[in-house]
Design a protein around this motif. Structure first.
Motif, PDB file in Angstrom:
ATOM      1  N   LEU A   5     -84.216 -64.283   6.600  1.00 59.12           N
ATOM      2  CA  LEU A   5     -83.626 -65.428   5.914  1.00 59.12           C
ATOM      3  C   LEU A   5     -84.580 -66.020   4.881  1.00 59.12           C
ATOM      4  N   ARG A   6     -85.884 -65.728   4.984  1.00 58.77           N
ATOM      5  CA  ARG A   6     -86.866 -66.252   4.042  1.00 58.77           C
ATOM      6  C   ARG A   6     -87.114 -65.301   2.881  1.00 58.77           C
ATOM      7  N   GLN A   7     -86.487 -64.153   2.869  1.00 56.33           N
ATOM      8  CA  GLN A   7     -86.718 -63.161   1.819  1.00 56.33           C
ATOM      9  C   GLN A   7     -85.650 -63.257   0.736  1.00 56.33           C
ATOM     10  N   LYS A   8     -86.059 -62.892  -0.480  1.00 51.05           N
ATOM     11  CA  LYS A   8     -85.133 -62.822  -1.606  1.00 51.05           C
ATOM     12  C   LYS A   8     -85.029 -61.368  -2.029  1.00 51.05           C
ATOM     13  N   ARG A   9     -83.855 -60.957  -2.396  1.00 56.49           N
ATOM     14  CA  ARG A   9     -83.608 -59.591  -2.832  1.00 56.49           C
ATOM     15  C   ARG A   9     -83.443 -59.575  -4.345  1.00 56.49           C
ATOM     16  N   PHE A  10     -84.017 -58.545  -4.990  1.00 60.56           N
ATOM     17  CA  PHE A  10     -83.821 -58.359  -6.423  1.00 60.56           C
ATOM     18  C   PHE A  10     -83.941 -56.880  -6.739  1.00 60.56           C
ATOM     19  N   THR A  11     -83.561 -56.521  -7.928  1.00 57.25           N
ATOM     20  CA  THR A  11     -83.587 -55.124  -8.360  1.00 57.25           C
ATOM     21  C   THR A  11     -84.703 -54.939  -9.367  1.00 57.25           C
ATOM     22  N   ASN A  40     -93.353 -54.016  -1.032  1.00 54.13           N
ATOM     23  CA  ASN A  40     -93.659 -55.378  -0.601  1.00 54.13           C
ATOM     24  C   ASN A  40     -95.169 -55.584  -0.504  1.00 54.13           C
TER      25      ASN A  40
END
Length: 61
Positions: A5-11, A40
């Motif tokens: 829940l604390r992570q952000k996803r991007f491409t 990461n």
């Protein structure tokens, strides 16, 4: 709060050579690592070096 829940996803798009190098690092590790984990770690290392003012290239350009 759970880690997910604390992570952000991007491409991100990489040069083929960079992608293959990262993939090789992940694959050749024993036990093999997930590519997501290797990327990461690379990002965290970059951020730590920037915070310690140890980068050898400017990011402001």
């Amino acid at each position: 709060m759970a880690k997910a829940l604390r992570q952000k996803r991007f491409t991100v798009s990489l040069d083929v050579e960079d992608y293959e190098s990262l993939r090789a690092i992940a694959h050749n590790h024993r036990p093999p690592l997930k590519l997501q984990y290797v990327v990461n770690v690379a990002v965290k290392n970059l951020l730590e070096r920037q915070a310690a003012k140890q980068l050898t290239f400017p990011l402001d350009d």
